[in-house]
Structure formats: structure tokens, C-alpha cells
Design a protein around this motif. Structure first.
Motif, PDB file in Angstrom:
ATOM      1  N   GLN A 277       0.834  -1.196   0.000  1.00  0.00           N
ATOM      2  CA  GLN A 277       0.000   0.000   0.000  1.00  0.00           C
ATOM      3  C   GLN A 277       0.872   1.251   0.000  1.00  0.00           C
ATOM      4  O   GLN A 277       1.957   1.267   0.569  1.00  0.00           O
ATOM      5  CB  GLN A 277      -0.904   0.004   1.231  1.00  0.00           C
ATOM      6  N   ASN A 278       0.394   2.303  -0.622  1.00  0.00           N
ATOM      7  CA  ASN A 278       1.085   3.574  -0.662  1.00  0.00           C
ATOM      8  C   ASN A 278       1.261   4.087   0.770  1.00  0.00           C
ATOM      9  O   ASN A 278       0.275   4.232   1.496  1.00  0.00           O
ATOM     10  CB  ASN A 278       0.253   4.557  -1.494  1.00  0.00           C
ATOM     11  N   PRO A 279       2.500   4.398   1.208  1.00  0.00           N
ATOM     12  CA  PRO A 279       2.708   4.846   2.588  1.00  0.00           C
ATOM     13  C   PRO A 279       2.046   6.181   2.902  1.00  0.00           C
ATOM     14  O   PRO A 279       1.655   6.428   4.044  1.00  0.00           O
ATOM     15  CB  PRO A 279       4.230   4.923   2.721  1.00  0.00           C
ATOM     16  N   ILE A 280       1.885   7.038   1.900  1.00  0.00           N
ATOM     17  CA  ILE A 280       1.192   8.307   2.138  1.00  0.00           C
ATOM     18  C   ILE A 280      -0.288   8.044   2.393  1.00  0.00           C
ATOM     19  O   ILE A 280      -0.882   8.599   3.319  1.00  0.00           O
ATOM     20  CB  ILE A 280       1.404   9.290   0.970  1.00  0.00           C
TER      21      ILE A 280
ATOM     22  N   THR B  55     -11.714  11.714  15.582  1.00  0.00           N
ATOM     23  CA  THR B  55     -13.149  11.767  15.365  1.00  0.00           C
ATOM     24  C   THR B  55     -13.508  12.984  14.528  1.00  0.00           C
ATOM     25  O   THR B  55     -13.073  14.095  14.824  1.00  0.00           O
ATOM     26  CB  THR B  55     -13.892  11.843  16.723  1.00  0.00           C
ATOM     27  N   GLY B  56     -14.272  12.755  13.491  1.00  0.00           N
ATOM     28  CA  GLY B  56     -14.750  13.847  12.652  1.00  0.00           C
ATOM     29  C   GLY B  56     -14.020  13.997  11.332  1.00  0.00           C
ATOM     30  O   GLY B  56     -14.547  14.621  10.412  1.00  0.00           O
ATOM     31  N   VAL B  57     -12.811  13.443  11.219  1.00  0.00           N
ATOM     32  CA  VAL B  57     -12.086  13.540   9.948  1.00  0.00           C
ATOM     33  C   VAL B  57     -12.793  12.656   8.931  1.00  0.00           C
ATOM     34  O   VAL B  57     -13.019  11.474   9.171  1.00  0.00           O
ATOM     35  CB  VAL B  57     -10.602  13.126  10.102  1.00  0.00           C
ATOM     36  N   MET B  58     -13.163  13.255   7.805  1.00  0.00           N
ATOM     37  CA  MET B  58     -13.911  12.529   6.783  1.00  0.00           C
ATOM     38  C   MET B  58     -13.069  12.240   5.539  1.00  0.00           C
ATOM     39  O   MET B  58     -13.152  11.155   4.983  1.00  0.00           O
ATOM     40  CB  MET B  58     -15.151  13.327   6.367  1.00  0.00           C
ATOM     41  N   GLU B  59     -12.313  13.224   5.080  1.00  0.00           N
ATOM     42  CA  GLU B  59     -11.547  13.068   3.847  1.00  0.00           C
ATOM     43  C   GLU B  59     -10.218  13.800   3.989  1.00  0.00           C
ATOM     44  O   GLU B  59     -10.126  14.790   4.718  1.00  0.00           O
ATOM     45  CB  GLU B  59     -12.333  13.639   2.664  1.00  0.00           C
ATOM     46  N   THR B  60      -9.213  13.310   3.268  1.00  0.00           N
ATOM     47  CA  THR B  60      -7.884  13.909   3.333  1.00  0.00           C
ATOM     48  C   THR B  60      -7.223  13.832   1.966  1.00  0.00           C
ATOM     49  O   THR B  60      -7.558  12.974   1.144  1.00  0.00           O
ATOM     50  CB  THR B  60      -6.983  13.188   4.358  1.00  0.00           C
ATOM     51  N   ALA B  61      -6.279  14.729   1.758  1.00  0.00           N
ATOM     52  CA  ALA B  61      -5.497  14.702   0.520  1.00  0.00           C
ATOM     53  C   ALA B  61      -4.136  15.316   0.785  1.00  0.00           C
ATOM     54  O   ALA B  61      -3.996  16.216   1.623  1.00  0.00           O
ATOM     55  CB  ALA B  61      -6.209  15.463  -0.591  1.00  0.00           C
TER      56      ALA B  61
ATOM     57  N   VAL C 172      -1.154  14.563  -4.972  1.00  0.00           N
ATOM     58  CA  VAL C 172      -0.207  13.467  -4.780  1.00  0.00           C
ATOM     59  C   VAL C 172      -0.987  12.198  -4.471  1.00  0.00           C
ATOM     60  O   VAL C 172      -0.887  11.209  -5.186  1.00  0.00           O
ATOM     61  CB  VAL C 172       0.812  13.785  -3.654  1.00  0.00           C
ATOM     62  N   VAL C 173      -1.787  12.230  -3.395  1.00  0.00           N
ATOM     63  CA  VAL C 173      -2.607  11.090  -2.978  1.00  0.00           C
ATOM     64  C   VAL C 173      -3.835  11.639  -2.253  1.00  0.00           C
ATOM     65  O   VAL C 173      -3.730  12.622  -1.516  1.00  0.00           O
ATOM     66  CB  VAL C 173      -1.836  10.156  -2.009  1.00  0.00           C
ATOM     67  N   ALA C 174      -4.980  10.983  -2.440  1.00  0.00           N
ATOM     68  CA  ALA C 174      -6.196  11.403  -1.743  1.00  0.00           C
ATOM     69  C   ALA C 174      -6.902  10.209  -1.135  1.00  0.00           C
ATOM     70  O   ALA C 174      -6.863   9.104  -1.675  1.00  0.00           O
ATOM     71  CB  ALA C 174      -7.137  12.118  -2.703  1.00  0.00           C
ATOM     72  N   ASP C 175      -7.540  10.450  -0.001  1.00  0.00           N
ATOM     73  CA  ASP C 175      -8.425   9.492   0.650  1.00  0.00           C
ATOM     74  C   ASP C 175      -9.768  10.209   0.774  1.00  0.00           C
ATOM     75  O   ASP C 175     -10.091  10.772   1.820  1.00  0.00           O
ATOM     76  CB  ASP C 175      -7.859   9.089   2.018  1.00  0.00           C
TER      77      ASP C 175
END
Length: 125
Positions: free
Chosen positions: A3-6, A18-24, A33-36
């Protein structure tokens, strides 16, 4: 396949706060670069986060407050937080109204340091 380490760092932050929904993670010029993400358009988020980071850096410099750490935007539906990651990267966090803001700030510092190391290894810095 490994899996990508980032991406692993992004998912870990989501799991820990708690509360974090999305990240990039993006470059300071807005390149993804990478998004979740589930709902946000990651390329658009990256571009807007880069603009936010640039404005925050310029404002901090103008008023003599030193290097920018993060920009926090609070909206009716939650938060957008943009963290500086070294000189060439950024971390964008989308969170709901239930965000544990103090915990995010505590957890984000080591995450940003690890992301900076990963980006440096990838020759972004």
C-alpha cells in the motif's frame, strides 16, 4: 501489492481523529499526490488547498507571525484544514462538525512530519 505509505498516513489520521472525513496530500502548486476522499473531487480540493496555503503563508509573513503551520476554515457543515508539509507539500483535511479539533492538532503534527519525510523521499522537496 504494498500500500502507498502516504495513503496509509491519511487513513491512520482519519481513524485516529473523530470527525475527519476526507484527506489529501498535494504539492504547494496544487498538484494532487494522494487522496483518501469519498465525496470531494481530489484535484479540485488540491488546487483550492494550495491557494489557501499560499494566502495563509503570505498573510503570516506580512504580519510577522513566522512560518505557517495550518489554516483552519470553519463552515456551517464542518471544517477545512490545510497544513503546510515542508516547503513543497500540503495536507488538506475535511471534517464534520463533530471534529475533535484539539486532537486533530495533536495528531497532525507527527503525521505532517512523516508526510514531509515521505514527500522528500519522493523528491518533492
Amino acid at each position: 501489492m504494498a500500500q502507498n505509505p502516504i495513503l496509509t498516513e491519511l487513513r491512520s489520521l482519519r481513524d485516529q481523529v473523530t470527525g475527519v472525513m476526507e484527506t489529501a496530500v498535494a504539492t504547494v502548486d496544487g498538484l494532487l499526490v494522494v487522496a483518501d476522499t469519498d465525496g470531494a473531487r481530489p484535484e479540485v480540493l488540491s488546487a483550492l488547498a494550495a491557494a489557501t496555503l499560499g494566502l495563509g503563508k503570505r498573510t503570516g509573513a506580512e504580519v510577522g507571525m513566522g512560518d505557517l503551520r495550518e489554516v483552519v476554515i470553519r463552515c456551517r457543515g464542518g471544517y477545512v484544514i490545510v497544513y503546510a508539509v515542508g516547503r513543497m507539500g500540503l495536507l488538506a483535511v475535511l471534517a464534520d462538525e463533530g471534529l475533535d479539533v484539539p486532537r486533530l492538532h495533536v495528531e497532525s503534527r507527527p503525521t505532517v512530519e512523516r508526510l514531509d519525510a515521505l514527500l522528500t523521499q519522493g523528491s518533492l522537496n
